[in-house]
Design a protein around this motif. Structure first.
Motif, mmCIF file in Angstrom:
data_model
loop_
_atom_site.group_PDB
_atom_site.id
_atom_site.type_symbol
_atom_site.label_atom_id
_atom_site.label_comp_id
_atom_site.label_asym_id
_atom_site.label_seq_id
_atom_site.Cartn_x
_atom_site.Cartn_y
_atom_site.Cartn_z
ATOM 1 N N VAL A 7 -25.680 -15.376 28.975
ATOM 2 C CA VAL A 7 -24.783 -16.423 28.474
ATOM 3 C C VAL A 7 -23.967 -17.002 29.618
ATOM 4 O O VAL A 7 -23.844 -18.225 29.759
ATOM 5 C CB VAL A 7 -23.864 -15.871 27.356
ATOM 6 C CG1 VAL A 7 -22.711 -16.830 27.067
ATOM 7 C CG2 VAL A 7 -24.662 -15.592 26.096
ATOM 8 N N GLU A 8 -23.404 -16.139 30.449
ATOM 9 C CA GLU A 8 -22.591 -16.616 31.572
ATOM 10 C C GLU A 8 -23.411 -17.497 32.514
ATOM 11 O O GLU A 8 -22.938 -18.539 32.971
ATOM 12 C CB GLU A 8 -21.973 -15.444 32.327
ATOM 13 C CG GLU A 8 -20.867 -14.736 31.574
ATOM 14 C CD GLU A 8 -19.674 -15.633 31.266
ATOM 15 O OE1 GLU A 8 -19.413 -16.617 31.988
ATOM 16 O OE2 GLU A 8 -18.981 -15.342 30.284
ATOM 17 N N ALA A 9 -24.632 -17.099 32.802
ATOM 18 C CA ALA A 9 -25.483 -17.899 33.686
ATOM 19 C C ALA A 9 -25.802 -19.246 33.039
ATOM 20 O O ALA A 9 -25.723 -20.296 33.708
ATOM 21 C CB ALA A 9 -26.771 -17.139 34.006
ATOM 22 N N LEU A 10 -26.132 -19.243 31.772
ATOM 23 C CA LEU A 10 -26.468 -20.496 31.100
ATOM 24 C C LEU A 10 -25.280 -21.449 31.060
ATOM 25 O O LEU A 10 -25.425 -22.646 31.326
ATOM 26 C CB LEU A 10 -26.974 -20.213 29.684
ATOM 27 C CG LEU A 10 -28.327 -19.497 29.600
ATOM 28 C CD1 LEU A 10 -28.640 -19.110 28.164
ATOM 29 C CD2 LEU A 10 -29.445 -20.360 30.188
ATOM 30 N N VAL A 11 -24.102 -20.928 30.745
ATOM 31 C CA VAL A 11 -22.903 -21.775 30.695
ATOM 32 C C VAL A 11 -22.585 -22.326 32.089
ATOM 33 O O VAL A 11 -22.158 -23.472 32.236
ATOM 34 C CB VAL A 11 -21.710 -20.996 30.096
ATOM 35 C CG1 VAL A 11 -20.405 -21.759 30.281
ATOM 36 C CG2 VAL A 11 -21.957 -20.710 28.617
ATOM 37 N N ALA A 12 -22.831 -21.531 33.109
ATOM 38 C CA ALA A 12 -22.566 -21.965 34.487
ATOM 39 C C ALA A 12 -23.656 -22.876 35.035
ATOM 40 O O ALA A 12 -23.504 -23.439 36.125
ATOM 41 C CB ALA A 12 -22.426 -20.742 35.395
ATOM 42 N N GLY A 13 -24.769 -23.002 34.292
ATOM 43 C CA GLY A 13 -25.873 -23.813 34.778
ATOM 44 C C GLY A 13 -26.670 -23.128 35.870
ATOM 45 O O GLY A 13 -27.380 -23.767 36.639
ATOM 46 N N ALA A 14 -26.551 -21.818 35.933
ATOM 47 C CA ALA A 14 -27.246 -21.030 36.954
ATOM 48 C C ALA A 14 -28.510 -20.415 36.347
ATOM 49 O O ALA A 14 -28.601 -20.248 35.125
ATOM 50 C CB ALA A 14 -26.335 -19.926 37.470
ATOM 51 N N PRO A 15 -29.459 -20.044 37.188
ATOM 52 C CA PRO A 15 -30.645 -19.374 36.652
ATOM 53 C C PRO A 15 -30.285 -17.983 36.127
ATOM 54 O O PRO A 15 -29.383 -17.331 36.658
ATOM 55 C CB PRO A 15 -31.594 -19.282 37.851
ATOM 56 C CG PRO A 15 -30.735 -19.468 39.060
ATOM 57 C CD PRO A 15 -29.527 -20.245 38.630
ATOM 58 N N THR A 16 -30.978 -17.577 35.094
ATOM 59 C CA THR A 16 -30.758 -16.235 34.565
ATOM 60 C C THR A 16 -31.550 -15.244 35.403
ATOM 61 O O THR A 16 -32.563 -15.591 35.998
ATOM 62 C CB THR A 16 -31.190 -16.140 33.089
ATOM 63 O OG1 THR A 16 -32.561 -16.493 32.979
ATOM 64 C CG2 THR A 16 -30.351 -17.060 32.218
ATOM 65 N N VAL A 17 -31.077 -14.023 35.461
ATOM 66 C CA VAL A 17 -31.744 -12.978 36.230
ATOM 67 C C VAL A 17 -32.844 -12.376 35.365
ATOM 68 O O VAL A 17 -32.584 -11.906 34.253
ATOM 69 C CB VAL A 17 -30.740 -11.883 36.661
ATOM 70 C CG1 VAL A 17 -31.450 -10.738 37.358
ATOM 71 C CG2 VAL A 17 -29.660 -12.484 37.544
ATOM 72 N N GLN A 18 -34.038 -12.407 35.862
ATOM 73 C CA GLN A 18 -35.180 -11.829 35.155
ATOM 74 C C GLN A 18 -35.594 -10.552 35.879
ATOM 75 O O GLN A 18 -36.137 -10.599 36.968
ATOM 76 C CB GLN A 18 -36.356 -12.819 35.124
ATOM 77 C CG GLN A 18 -36.034 -14.119 34.435
ATOM 78 C CD GLN A 18 -35.706 -13.925 32.970
ATOM 79 O OE1 GLN A 18 -36.358 -13.165 32.272
ATOM 80 N NE2 GLN A 18 -34.678 -14.617 32.502
ATOM 81 N N GLU A 19 -35.291 -9.432 35.285
ATOM 82 C CA GLU A 19 -35.624 -8.133 35.864
ATOM 83 C C GLU A 19 -36.571 -7.401 34.930
ATOM 84 O O GLU A 19 -36.285 -7.295 33.734
ATOM 85 C CB GLU A 19 -34.357 -7.285 36.062
ATOM 86 C CG GLU A 19 -33.474 -7.757 37.176
ATOM 87 C CD GLU A 19 -34.086 -7.549 38.551
ATOM 88 O OE1 GLU A 19 -34.790 -6.546 38.764
ATOM 89 O OE2 GLU A 19 -33.859 -8.402 39.407
ATOM 90 N N PRO A 20 -37.672 -6.907 35.446
ATOM 91 C CA PRO A 20 -38.538 -6.117 34.575
ATOM 92 C C PRO A 20 -37.895 -4.764 34.283
ATOM 93 O O PRO A 20 -37.330 -4.133 35.177
ATOM 94 C CB PRO A 20 -39.812 -5.946 35.411
ATOM 95 C CG PRO A 20 -39.349 -6.088 36.821
ATOM 96 C CD PRO A 20 -38.164 -7.020 36.794
#
Length: 156
Positions: A59-72
């Motif tokens: 949510v924080e990344a989306l609101v900031a317009g930043a990419p979300t962290v994708q970790e397996p």
């Protein structure tokens, strides 16, 4: 818009804590659900907390317009050694402290961006959809269920 969708998360935290309060009576035996999923109170607590943290970061990344962290990661597919630990009064106290604060963080964050709750964010979900998904953390708690002293775990 006054019905903050993140309130669903805070309500789910309350339900999880109500179940977790009974886990002090867990007898140490595995709880098996859906044929092959192994659960313990500590594992459910770990999954609840991980889910709250991971999606709040999203949510924080989306609101900031930043990419979300994708970790397996392995999620519920693995049971860690520490998941077999007894669930104690201190574990419950720490869960209360952390989960309530995390649930409140969702409500507070969402209250700052009501105009963004339903903004499409493909390939991610909308903020409302994320809150609805996170509110399903009760599923983890329900896998362990409710205990009373003198009852034992088993296949459900």
């Amino acid at each position: 818009m006054t019905d903050n969708p993140a309130q669903l998360v805070a309500d789910a935290v309350d339900r999880c804590l109500a179940l977790a309060a009974t886990w002090l009576a867990w007898d140490g035996r595995a709880i098996v659900t859906d044929g092959d999923n192994i659960w313990t109170p500590a594992k459910a607590a770990r999954r609840i907390e991980d889910h709250l943290i991971d999606h709040l970061a999203e949510v924080e990344a989306l609101v900031a317009g930043a990419p979300t962290v994708q970790e397996p990661w392995h999620g519920r597919a693995v049971t860690l050694e520490r998941d077999w630990a007894r669930f104690t009064e201190l574990d419950l106290a720490e869960a209360r402290s952390r989960w309530i604060r995390l649930g409140r963080a969702y409500v507070d964050r969402y209250s700052t961006v009501p105009d963004q709750w339903d903004t499409p964010r493909a390939p991610n979900w909308t903020l409302r959809e994320i809150a609805e998904h996170v509110s399903e953390i009760t599923w983890y708690a329900e896998q362990v269920g409710e205990f009373r002293f003198g009852e034992s775990a088993g296949i459900r």
